[in-house]
Design a protein around this motif. Structure first.
Motif, PDB file in Angstrom:
ATOM      1  N   ARG A  39      36.953  37.380  45.989  1.00  0.00           N
ATOM      2  CA  ARG A  39      37.171  38.714  45.426  1.00  0.00           C
ATOM      3  C   ARG A  39      36.537  38.843  44.045  1.00  0.00           C
ATOM      4  N   ARG A  40      36.692  37.808  43.214  1.00  0.00           N
ATOM      5  CA  ARG A  40      36.065  37.838  41.882  1.00  0.00           C
ATOM      6  C   ARG A  40      34.551  37.936  42.008  1.00  0.00           C
ATOM      7  N   THR A  41      34.000  37.153  42.917  1.00  0.00           N
ATOM      8  CA  THR A  41      32.550  37.192  43.137  1.00  0.00           C
ATOM      9  C   THR A  41      32.120  38.567  43.629  1.00  0.00           C
ATOM     10  N   ALA A  42      32.876  39.139  44.551  1.00  0.00           N
ATOM     11  CA  ALA A  42      32.548  40.463  45.086  1.00  0.00           C
ATOM     12  C   ALA A  42      32.630  41.521  43.990  1.00  0.00           C
ATOM     13  N   GLU A  57      44.258  31.080  49.804  1.00  0.00           N
ATOM     14  CA  GLU A  57      44.491  32.139  48.820  1.00  0.00           C
ATOM     15  C   GLU A  57      43.572  31.954  47.619  1.00  0.00           C
ATOM     16  N   ASP A  58      43.336  30.701  47.212  1.00  0.00           N
ATOM     17  CA  ASP A  58      42.374  30.423  46.138  1.00  0.00           C
ATOM     18  C   ASP A  58      40.962  30.828  46.554  1.00  0.00           C
ATOM     19  N   TYR A  59      40.578  30.477  47.777  1.00  0.00           N
ATOM     20  CA  TYR A  59      39.262  30.894  48.276  1.00  0.00           C
ATOM     21  C   TYR A  59      39.131  32.414  48.249  1.00  0.00           C
ATOM     22  N   LEU A  60      40.197  33.106  48.648  1.00  0.00           N
ATOM     23  CA  LEU A  60      40.174  34.565  48.677  1.00  0.00           C
ATOM     24  C   LEU A  60      40.039  35.137  47.267  1.00  0.00           C
ATOM     25  N   GLN A  61      40.781  34.592  46.318  1.00  0.00           N
ATOM     26  CA  GLN A  61      40.678  35.066  44.937  1.00  0.00           C
ATOM     27  C   GLN A  61      39.271  34.849  44.384  1.00  0.00           C
ATOM     28  N   GLN A  62      38.689  33.688  44.655  1.00  0.00           N
ATOM     29  CA  GLN A  62      37.323  33.411  44.198  1.00  0.00           C
ATOM     30  C   GLN A  62      36.339  34.379  44.832  1.00  0.00           C
TER      31      GLN A  62
END
Length: 154
Positions: free
Chosen positions: A128-131, A121-126
């Motif tokens: 998404r922020r990058t995207a 979930e942390d990887y996904l949030q990171q």
């Protein structure tokens, strides 16, 4: 005729640049989807272990039947390959997680799966922020690169 072909070529270079940017954007979308599917898979496995106390081999077969996993002869959850769309660090985390499945009691296994779910979930949030920070940037850079090439060939 030569001028027409040259003009057409000048139009194609920015278009190709735009399409290259589109490919980068598509790769980002695939990466986000792979992270989301990994999280859903971990949650599902955790639920099956917690509530049904399912053995891993039958769980693997069930997930394959449902189309959540690709079935390989003699395959197991422990041998599940990491999705190609994940980064190197994410693939390493995926492999650590799935290689260790089935080596603890159900309660400990559920805690372990919750830990890895939180990591993904942390990887996904990171991601998404990058995207979001890069939204539209690949298209603009591709278009600008194509236009620069067109100008260079003028």
């Amino acid at each position: 005729m030569s001028g027409l072909l040259r003009g057409f070529g000048m139009f194609l270079l920015p278009l190709c640049g735009w399409l290259a940017g589109d490919a980068v954007q598509a790769r980002t979308t695939l990466h986000l989807a792979a992270l989301q599917r990994t999280i859903e898979l971990l949650q599902r496995i955790r639920q099956e272990i917690q509530y049904r106390r399912a053995d891993l081999q039958s769980l693997y077969r069930q997930l394959c039947r449902e189309g959540l996993l690709a079935q390989t002869p003699g395959g197991t959850l422990q041998q599940l390959p990491a999705p190609e769309q994940l980064s190197a660090a994410e693939r390493t985390c995926f492999t650590e997680c799935f290689c260790g499945i089935g080596r603890a009691e159900a309660a400990q296994e559920c805690e372990r799966l919750s830990y890895y779910t939180a990591r993904f979930e942390d990887y996904l949030q990171q991601a998404r922020r990058t995207a979001q920070r890069q939204a539209g940037l690949p298209h603009r850079l591709g278009l600008a690169g194509g236009m620069m090439l067109a100008l260079l060939f003028l």
